[in-house]
Design an enzyme around this catalytic site. Structure first.
Site, PDB file in Angstrom:
ATOM      1  N   HIS A 110       0.810  -1.216   0.000  1.00 13.87           N
ATOM      2  CA  HIS A 110       0.000   0.000   0.000  1.00 13.87           C
ATOM      3  C   HIS A 110       0.844   1.267   0.000  1.00 13.87           C
ATOM      4  CE1 HIS A 110       0.382  -0.271   4.515  1.00 13.87           C
ATOM      5  NE2 HIS A 110       0.387   1.050   4.408  1.00 13.87           N
ATOM      6  N   ASP A 140      -0.061  -7.525   1.182  1.00 13.22           N
ATOM      7  CA  ASP A 140       0.420  -6.167   1.459  1.00 13.22           C
ATOM      8  C   ASP A 140       1.940  -6.124   1.557  1.00 13.22           C
ATOM      9  OD1 ASP A 140       0.186  -3.476   1.738  1.00 13.22           O
ATOM     10  OD2 ASP A 140      -0.369  -3.500   3.860  1.00 13.22           O
ATOM     11  N   SER A 215       4.709   2.494   7.872  1.00 12.59           N
ATOM     12  CA  SER A 215       4.407   1.363   6.983  1.00 12.59           C
ATOM     13  C   SER A 215       5.647   0.902   6.247  1.00 12.59           C
ATOM     14  CB  SER A 215       3.359   1.774   5.943  1.00 12.59           C
ATOM     15  OG  SER A 215       2.068   1.677   6.460  1.00 12.59           O
TER      16      SER A 215
END
Length: 468
Positions: A110, A140, A215
Site C-alpha cells: 500500500h 500487502d 508502513s
C-alpha cells in the site's frame, strides 16, 4: 469514536531519511535484576540496524474532480492551473528495509500501490530510484530493487516463529515524515487476524509506537534481526494506541525468494479446499477440546485435498506440529512452508487424530489458459481473455468460479473499455450461447449480429446487457 485498523503510510510533500542492519546481541531474555542492567541502552543495536531502514517515496498522478461550476470561463481564468479537474502529482511516504547487499528492499504494497515513480532515501541523505520487482495487495508486501551498482547495508531476516509474547522489540521508520524514529516495546501477541481488508491474516502484535509513515518499516528483535514489517495500527484517531501489527519475517522470506526467482505473481500452495473457523458450538459438536483450528467446508474434485483424503467436517489443528489457531493461520503455515515441500497436517475427525502429508505445489493450469486478445468491431474488442483454471482463478481471485472465460486485461480507449469491461469479469454467454473457452468467444466476436446480448459474472453478480 469507533476504533479501526489503519494502514500506516503517510501522504507528504517533503523528503526524509533512511537506515540499515547487522546481527548484534545474544538472546538473553532476562528481566533486569540490578541498577546497572536498568541503565542498559538500545543505542548500539540502533546504530547497527538503522542504516538499512529507508524512506520510500511513491509518486503518482491523480485527477482532481471538477465541479461543473468551474467550466465557466471566468472561474477558469480566476483559478488558472489550480482548477479542480486538473492532473496533479501526489507523493506518499512510507518506510522500507534493505535485506540484501545488492539493494533489495521490502516494504508494504500500500506504500507504492499505483505509483508511477518510486524512490528510496538512505539515512546518509542519498536518494535512489527503484524498480518494483513484485507486489501483492493480498499480502500487502512489495519488493523493490535499488537501481545502483553498489553494496548497501542490510538487516538480516530472523525467524519469526521463535518470537515469543513478552520479547522486547524495536520499531524503526519515519512516522509523520519527521525523520527516522526508533520506538521500543514488546511483542504483545501472535497469529492476529482480521487486521486489515486483505486476504492475509497472520500478524505479530507489538506495543512499540507505530504511526502513519511507519508502513514498511522494521520490527526488530534484540539480535538486530528483522522479525516483522510494520503494517497497520488499531486506532480511533489515526495515531498510535500501542496496538500495532507487523507481517512476520517468515512470510517476508518466502515473498523475497519469489521476487529473486523472477516471479511476476506471488503464488501460494494449492490445496483445493475451503476452510472455516471452529466456533465453540462446532468444537462442542465435534468433541474438540478447544475452539481452534480450521474446519474443511468444501473440497474441489481432483484437488490435492481430495487426493490425500481430507473430508468435509475434518479439522486441521496443526501444520508440521505447529498449532493452527484459525483458517488464516493455516494458510500462513502452508505458504511459509514453501512450494515444492510437503506439509504434515494434524487432522481431527470423529474423535480420532491422524497425520496426512500434503504436497505443496502450484495450482494446476488445466485447462490451458489459451490467452487471446480480441479485436475487430465487437463489444469485446480490446479485452485479453483466458480460460479459467485453478491457477488463473488463484491469480485473479475468482472465488467459487471454476470454469469459463475471464477478462485478464482491458486496453484503454477500446470499445471494451468504453463499454465498461473490467479485469476479473467472467464472460458467461453471448447471444444466448454459452462461452466455454477463449476460442469460442473469439468465434462469437467475429459474428455480426444486429445486437449483442451479453451475460457477465462480476464478483458473483450476474449482469445482462444488450448493445446495438
Amino acid at each position: 469514536m469507533t476504533a479501526h485498523f489503519t494502514r500506516i503510510s503517510a501522504a507528504v510533500l517533503l523528503a526524509g531519511v533512511a537506515f540499515s542492519v547487522q546481527p548484534a546481541f545474544a538472546d538473553t531474555r532476562t528481566v533486569p535484576s540490578n541498577e546497572a542492567q536498568v541503565q542498559l541502552s538500545f543505542a548500539p543495536l540502533v546504530k547497527q540496524t538503522a542504516p538499512a531502514v529507508v524512506n520510500v517515496y511513491a509518486e503518482r498522478m491523480v485527477q482532481r474532480r471538477m465541479s461543473p461550476l468551474f467550466s465557466d470561463p471566468f472561474f477558469s481564468r480566476f483559478f488558472g492551473n489550480q482548477m479542480p479537474g486538473r492532473s496533479e502529482r501526489q507523493t506518499s511516504l512510507g518506510s522500507g528495509v534493505i535485506v540484501t547487499e545488492n539493494g533489495m528492499v521490502i516494504t508494504n504494497n500500500h506504500v507504492i500501490a499505483g505509483a508511477d515513480d518510486v524512490r528510496v532515501a538512505l539515512s546518509d541523505g542519498r536518494e535512489f530510484p527503484c524498480k518494483v520487482l513484485l507486489k501483492d495487495d493480498r499480502y500487502d508486501l512489495a519488493v523493490l530493487k535499488i537501481e545502483a551498482d553498489e553494496d548497501f547495508p542490510t538487516v538480516p531476516i530472523g525467524n519469526s516463529d521463535t518470537v515469543e509474547v513478552g520479547d522486547l522489540s524495536l520499531a524503526i521508520g519515519n512516522p509523520f515524515a519527521v525523520g527516522q524514529t526508533v520506538t521500543s516495546g514488546i511483542i504483545s501477541g501472535r497469529a492476529r487476524n482480521a487486521v486489515n481488508d486483505g486476504e492475509f491474516g497472520f500478524f505479530l502484535q507489538t506495543d512499540a509506537a507505530i504511526n502513519p509513515g511507519n508502513s514498511g518499516g522494521a520490527l526488530l528483535n534484540m539480535n538486530g534481526e528483522l522479525v516483522g514489517i510494520n503494517t497497520a495500527i488499531f486506532s480511533s484517531g489515526g495515531g498510535s494506541n500501542g496496538v500495532g501489527f507487523a507481517i512476520p519475517a517468515n512470510m517476508v522470506k518466502v515473498f523475497l525468494d519469489a521476487a529473486e526467482s523472477g516471479e511476476t505473481h506471488f503464488q501460494r500452495p494449492y490445496v483445493g479446499a475451503t476452510f472455516g473457523p471452529v466456533s465453540s458450538d462446532i468444537a462442542e459438536a465435534l468433541g474438540l477440546k478447544a475452539a481452534r483450528g480450521a474446519i474443511v467446508s468444501a473440497i474441489r474434485p481432483g484437488s490435492p485435498a481430495e487426493k490425500i483424503g481430507l473430508e468435509t467436517g475434518s479439522v486441521i489443528t496443526a501444520v508440521n506440529d505447529i498449532p493452527v489457531e484459525h483458517p488464516d493461520a493455516l494458510l500462513y503455515r502452508l505458504t511459509v512452508a514453501g512450494i515444492g515441500n510437503t506439509a504434515d497436517l494434524t487432522v481431527e475427525r470423529n474423535g480420532a487424530v491422524t497425520h496426512v502429508a500434503l504436497p505443496l505445489a502450484l495450482a494446476p493450469e488445466d485447462p490451458p489458459r489459451d490467452t487471446r486478445v480480441i479485436g475487430g468491431a465487437s463489444p469485446f474488442s480490446g479485452v485479453t481473455v483466458e480460460n479459467i483454471s485453478p491457477r488463473v482463478a488463484e491469480e485473479l481471485r475468482l472465488s467459487g468460479i471454476s470454469d469459463g472465460v475471464v477478462v485478464s486485461n482491458v486496453e484503454q480507449g477500446t470499445p471494451a473499455a468504453r463499454i465498461g469491461f473490467a479485469k476479473g469479469d467472467v464472460i458467461v454467454a453471448v447471444n444466448g450461447e454459452e462461452v466455454d473457452s477463449t476460442q469460442t468467444l473469439e468465434a462469437e466476436a467475429d459474428q455480426e449480429p444486429g445486437a449483442w446480448r451479453l451475460t457477465i459474472n462480476r464478483g458473483g453478480r450476474m449482469i445482462n446487457q444488450i448493445f446495438r
